[in-house]
Design an enzyme around this catalytic site. Structure first.
Site, mmCIF file in Angstrom:
data_model
loop_
_atom_site.group_PDB
_atom_site.id
_atom_site.type_symbol
_atom_site.label_atom_id
_atom_site.label_comp_id
_atom_site.label_asym_id
_atom_site.label_seq_id
_atom_site.Cartn_x
_atom_site.Cartn_y
_atom_site.Cartn_z
ATOM 1 N N HIS B 102 0.878 -1.172 0.000
ATOM 2 C CA HIS B 102 0.000 0.000 0.000
ATOM 3 C C HIS B 102 0.915 1.221 0.000
ATOM 4 O O HIS B 102 1.925 1.229 0.719
ATOM 5 C CB HIS B 102 -0.806 0.115 1.288
ATOM 6 C CG HIS B 102 -1.772 -0.971 1.552
ATOM 7 N ND1 HIS B 102 -1.443 -2.108 2.229
ATOM 8 C CD2 HIS B 102 -3.091 -1.078 1.275
ATOM 9 C CE1 HIS B 102 -2.516 -2.880 2.343
ATOM 10 N NE2 HIS B 102 -3.520 -2.286 1.776
ATOM 11 N N GLU B 269 -9.673 -13.332 -1.229
ATOM 12 C CA GLU B 269 -8.943 -13.607 0.012
ATOM 13 C C GLU B 269 -9.700 -14.671 0.786
ATOM 14 O O GLU B 269 -10.908 -14.548 1.029
ATOM 15 C CB GLU B 269 -8.821 -12.318 0.836
ATOM 16 C CG GLU B 269 -8.157 -12.581 2.173
ATOM 17 C CD GLU B 269 -7.694 -11.321 2.912
ATOM 18 O OE1 GLU B 269 -7.388 -10.305 2.255
ATOM 19 O OE2 GLU B 269 -7.653 -11.367 4.143
ATOM 20 N N HIS B 272 -11.583 -13.564 3.896
ATOM 21 C CA HIS B 272 -12.778 -12.787 3.532
ATOM 22 C C HIS B 272 -13.891 -13.720 3.060
ATOM 23 O O HIS B 272 -15.063 -13.488 3.344
ATOM 24 C CB HIS B 272 -12.440 -11.777 2.438
ATOM 25 C CG HIS B 272 -11.470 -10.725 2.862
ATOM 26 N ND1 HIS B 272 -10.996 -9.762 2.006
ATOM 27 C CD2 HIS B 272 -10.886 -10.483 4.069
ATOM 28 C CE1 HIS B 272 -10.153 -8.968 2.669
ATOM 29 N NE2 HIS B 272 -10.063 -9.393 3.915
ATOM 30 N N ASP B 308 -11.546 -10.886 10.904
ATOM 31 C CA ASP B 308 -10.451 -11.203 10.006
ATOM 32 C C ASP B 308 -9.194 -11.499 10.821
ATOM 33 O O ASP B 308 -8.612 -10.587 11.414
ATOM 34 C CB ASP B 308 -10.231 -9.910 9.183
ATOM 35 C CG ASP B 308 -9.605 -10.146 7.838
ATOM 36 O OD1 ASP B 308 -9.544 -11.293 7.393
ATOM 37 O OD2 ASP B 308 -9.184 -9.151 7.238
#
Lengths: 437, 437, 437, 437
Positions: B102, B269, B272, B308
């Site tokens: 990121h 993912e 997820h 998560d």
């Protein structure tokens, strides 16, 4: 069976919020106008034949518990007709003007498909007669494609071509009789269109078959001149581990992928919504924003329970949120609120059938009244409007028109510096919402 | 910081299943061919900079726990560069050829957007140099649009136009540097593109804004000649109560609705997937069948935990199912397996960083070996093929071609009588599957 | 900081249900008598210092969002005192007479334990002064044994003896200052007393250590003459995968197993209840029937969210059920309702602190009014009484006295034949309940 | 019915891991010694009569799907006996030496309780004969107190005294015949001992009744000289919304509260464990540490499904964890592993009954082999031992002996300063665990 089915039950009337009469409405006043429309036209309540007249109280760990006096213990054609008469008396006493059915819960299977269809025709003929002498209409019909062992691997998605064909013939007939009865919608709930395990499943082929099947349904609908809405009812799972119409967005994606998006709407069931990890309000809004909100299966689940409990809705906050969506949708017609809800297994009095429906109707009626209060008050809508007002500007309009590219936006971002971000005021919005309950 | 960052750690080698060396691969043998392709080309493993180098061990109830020796306690530019060098040494020692980032985890925020961009440029320049002297590539870059308070109501879906513009400028820059670094993909994870409450949210307007934003991203990508894949990463919730990219089907519906379906793929993912009520295998297959499987964020959740946990995958059955999907997809390139996984908060040794990655890589490598065994054995595929063979007929072909209408099918159903429905053989398919583990 | 902390906020008053004033109570009228007791004595509301004055708005994916005007960005002792003064002004304006704290949120850590204790003493001395000039009391204190990295593996259950000792010293001090402040209870929330994985955990040894620790706390309490109630606060998980005080029954079993059952009561938190798969009402009743209902952490969770959202309660049905339990318990004193609830991360106005508390207080006040209505009406209690009336007989009494053995019961069963089982009337009970809302 | 029931099925033999024979064991080698005990003595596998011989494949949305050739469509006494003979042939061919039953699945209800008991006696007499000519034993018996409508509100917790008495007489008889058959345990699963709604329930009275009922069972057991273990089987919910024996800790608390702790052990079912929010391993360890691990109902659930799927266990990691607990418990005898697991509804071949059991037995056998590998390797146990070694000191011993008070510990804490807290090494422990699979 002679005489009344419900001799102890009077016609249910509106008596207002102070009434203690368990056989009266405290909030549902059918002819009263709310936001410019009669309550009954907002609600378009419907009784689900299967739960109310065929629900046995059986569960995976227990035998049936319901012994209604009019039942003779058989699944004969005569019994089917008697039950249909009970249904119309029930609707009349309850003051509900719509009903819904699966083909197999109103008429018994025969030895052959032909005989089965004849059975269905007989009962449907009676239902049509009963409708004619009344204000009662058919909200929707559907085919039961999940109970019989032949459908154990699915109907349109069964690996057996013979099952696919059988299912097609059953839907054809169910659509025909729905049309004959003046049904305003036709529903597809794919209870077994899904999988128990991906290990033994060709999901791609199954989804393609499901699309072919729905295309054929659309063609047939047009051919016979049936103008009702075709509805898909999403549910995430149960009986299958995974049902293909998982939730509103999944069903929408399927319809878009296969070019069926203009031909179907959705029947949102609140208990299915929560099983899929969403609030009922979320599913209604998702359907609405995709142009797909067609009907509501009015029930609720237990928040601590991982299966479909199909309870009558009693939560007035939930009902208020539901009605906010319905009002934004301009109502549900030609859809309505179908009580896809059942008595608890342990509720075994005939009067419980009435009490449960009255409670569900009053809850939603109260939701409508609350939603109207919120709308008339206006402060919740104003709070939302203000939150987005920075987009009610020239640059906002450019963005919304797709005319603001990244370079332009970067220039603005540098010009503006660090943006101010106001409070989201969630607690205030909750306070306003609660004040209407 | 002079010298090695990981002096106690040797280059990680393949030593085979009998090795007890915790710093060696037992299953991942990068150059070994499986089903005609090198293991490393099937896997295209990537280290996630944010977890491995910026993960602090903090959680909602606790302070950071990681004190890596190379950290000086600041978020300075110098520290950012040192950390980037540590990253490349880590990749080299681990034998992983891709990394992901990121924008904000590789370079510190400045006082202004301009300064922030300059910081990013400095670090990116270093990263490019480090890449050049190595086999290491950038799998993907992304913009962090959820951590800063300005994004508390969302980025593309913020009610504030200034935030929308800021986010646009940030994505523009992140795409630019991803392109500069030769990134093969660019990811959108909309951590705060969603809502906490529908009461204060205009979901319709927010979804429209999100579509406008992604359209602008597509335009910008084309303008700068970036050929990488744009990926959307679904997640159901957390930090928001509801995230708009809930799961693969929801994201697909969004892309179709707004005409963006050809421009994006999905980054699935596993953690997820399970948070959204699906198996990871289901989400991979859903993405694949929609033509959208682009990348995998390789992690796993705790089956009893509702948030998560981003754990390294250790379940070999899950890994085998994942690899069955990847093989059916013909691999993931230009995507790969990004380890969006973090050390447990309580794992505080430098060697734990290696142990965790080795364990995750070996688990997936074992999955690949098992999947290959299943494919070479063929009996599972044969079981599936046989289940659907009634459609490998003339009538089956007619149905699949959309040429079988309801009347025709009804005729067939009557002709055939009650269909025979064979056993689904789920337990047998499970037995075959287990035998490969 | 001179003058008022909340200059824009008036003293919050009761204005009745028709008020639209967001800074007024619509249902909570502190001095009004309900069922023979003042509302404030039923409720004993308390503000949680940590959420209201130390909540930052940070979450696992985002930085702090709250910038209260009185904060100077430090965690200094001076700031700690200023904050304490703000707390007392907040309590006074809100009309709440109790507060709760963790040691570490009211005073900063020092370099050494000694210095830390001195810091705590200074702030506590101020708090005592502020209490003296007011109606405000301490509901409970507690030690924060989860935030600091030393507690990452637990406090009383840490595998490190040094951490166990450190925790003991921290609890000793927290009990001492709670006693000094006239605290009426002392709470144990074992946030990290649990495990992340059983693979690296000796659960037996950890549970034994936890018991030893609580025994030592009981001894210390007696030694210093502290007469407050010791409370254990169950929570199923988060931050750990499994917390040892999972729910009320689990905590009760622990207390019984280790002979501590007479020394502790429970602090039931509604959001913890739902995370453990129970309704809040269930946990309250379980605590009550085990003689353990001591305090309520008044908050609520999001029904679709798998983590602790600590929201202010807004559901009037839930509040009514909660109050039914509290009334059956004869109130909560010396416990009360502590608002272990926080503003949403996106709510960043000072007034939001007041709005949220007002909303929570009104919700519970409405619950009390509704519960009183139900009790005064009596029909729900009557329905329950009647269901069990077959036990209000001679044989019922024999059974309840443990005097009916299997042979005797068999004789009766044969004598009586098939028992009649009436309807459970669940829908009717729901209708009665709803009518009070 | 003459001749074999399973003519196409040979006696199932061990053929080793490389066998592709679906009707052979690959891991379960009954006479092979592992950790000093024969595999069959570790496992003590048992077939559950109800699932294997009375499972119909029906579910809440579908009719039965199983049509075993030996079934004649009736529930006659003759059919019951034929089925019992099939059971013994099944056990013999599968090489399983134990079986379990509910009273009502082995013999039909009569018109009266007396007739029902006579039916049961006839079948039980046959079973005893069949046992005598074989190695086959009864692991446990139980009474089915949930299927008949009379039990819709519970059995021991029914509000109807007549139902309580009826249940008592049924348990008396079931204990008698279990004793007659040499059963080694007797099980209580309180499927309907719980509530659907607290609104119409007197939970306190119901729990008291349940305790009285179990006390009477203990007395009766002693009276007839039955020495088998009494087992309670926890389950959180389904069919009720809340079952009183929610999980192991809840059942333990109940037993302690009512002074029954020495008289019962627990029968832990893996699928029930996961429905209650725990791992199976957690529930086994909780039972074990409370001295209550008596038997395992060997099955597994679907991790994405909120109801009891009762699948045969196929996860080798889960099986390995289960066996680690069993080994720590020194085995399960006089309990065992009962396959409370059923064929998927869609599995309709007779051979599927064998395949499913073989798969479940092999999974657990593989778990045993893996657990033995881990124990023999020793590095996982060593990792755990080391984590706690700071308590293997003089001060640790003082703490564990309850001799370290808070003042002493504070003195130590101040002396020691900030404690060092090593890494928890969770990923390493997972790596070691995985290496044994």
């Amino acid at each position: 069976w002679k005489g009344e089915f419900f001799p102890a039950i009077p016609k249910i009337k509106y008596e207002g919020p102070n009434s203690k009469n368990q056989l009266a409405f405290k909030y549902y006043n059918s002819e009263e106008e709310i936001l410019g429309k009669k309550m009954k036209d907002w609600m378009r309540f419907s009784v689900a034949f299967w739960h109310t007249f065929r629900g046995t109280g059986g569960d995976p760990f227990g035998a049936p518990t319901k012994y209604w006096p009019w039942e003779d213990g058989t699944n004969s054609l005569a019994m089917a007709k008697r039950r249909m008469r009970a249904n119309f008396e029930f609707l009349d006493k309850l003051g509900v003007e719509f009903w819904c059915f699966h083909d197999r819960d109103i008429a018994p299977d025969g030895e052959t498909l032909e005989e089965t269809n004849r059975n269905l025709d007989e009962v449907v003929t009676l239902a049509k007669e009963l409708q004619q002498g009344s204000k009662i209409h058919l909200l929707w019909g559907t085919a039961q494609l999940f109970f019989h062992p032949r459908y154990m691997h699915g109907a349109a998605t069964s690996p057996e071509v013979g099952v696919y064909a059988y299912a097609a013939s059953q839907v054809r007939k169910a659509m025909e009789v729905t049309h004959y009865l003046g049904g305003e919608n036709y529903v597809f709930w794919g209870g077994r269109e899904g999988y128990q395990s991906l290990l033994n499943t060709d999901m791609e082929r199954e989804l393609d078959h499901m699309a072919r099947f729905l295309e054929a349904a659309v063609k047939y609908k047009k051919k016979i001149g049936f103008n009702g809405t075709l509805l898909i009812e999403p549910k995430p799972q149960e009986p299958t581990k995974h049902q293909y119409d998982w939730d509103a967005a999944t069903a929408a994606n399927f319809l878009r992928k296969y070019g069926l998006i203009g031909e179907f709407k959705l029947n949102i069931e609140c208990n299915h919504a929560t099983l899929s990890g969403h609030s009922c309000h979320h599913e209604l809004e998702t359907a609405r924003l995709n142009g797909l909100l067609g009907n509501i299966d009015a029930n609720t689940g237990d928040p601590q329970t991982g299966w479909d409990t199909d309870q009558f809705m009693t939560d007035i906050a939930e009902a208020t949120l539901v009605m906010l969506s319905v009002i934004k949708n301009g109502g549900l017609a030609p859809g309505g609120f179908n009580f896809d809800a059942k008595l608890r297994r342990e509720s075994t009095d005939v009067e419980d059938l009435f009490i449960a429906h009255i409670s569900g109707m009053d809850t939603l009626a109260r939701g409508l009244r609350n939603a109207a209060k919120l709308i008339e008050d206006g402060s919740l809508a104003e709070l939302v409007r203000k939150r987005y007002q920075s987009f009610d500007t020239e640059i906002g309009a450019q963005i919304e028109a797709g005319k603001a590219d990244f370079e332009f936006l970067e220039k603005k971002a540098m010009e503006w510096g660090e943006p101010k971000v106001p409070s989201g005021k969630q607690e205030l919005s909750e306070m306003i919402f609660q004040s209407a309950l």
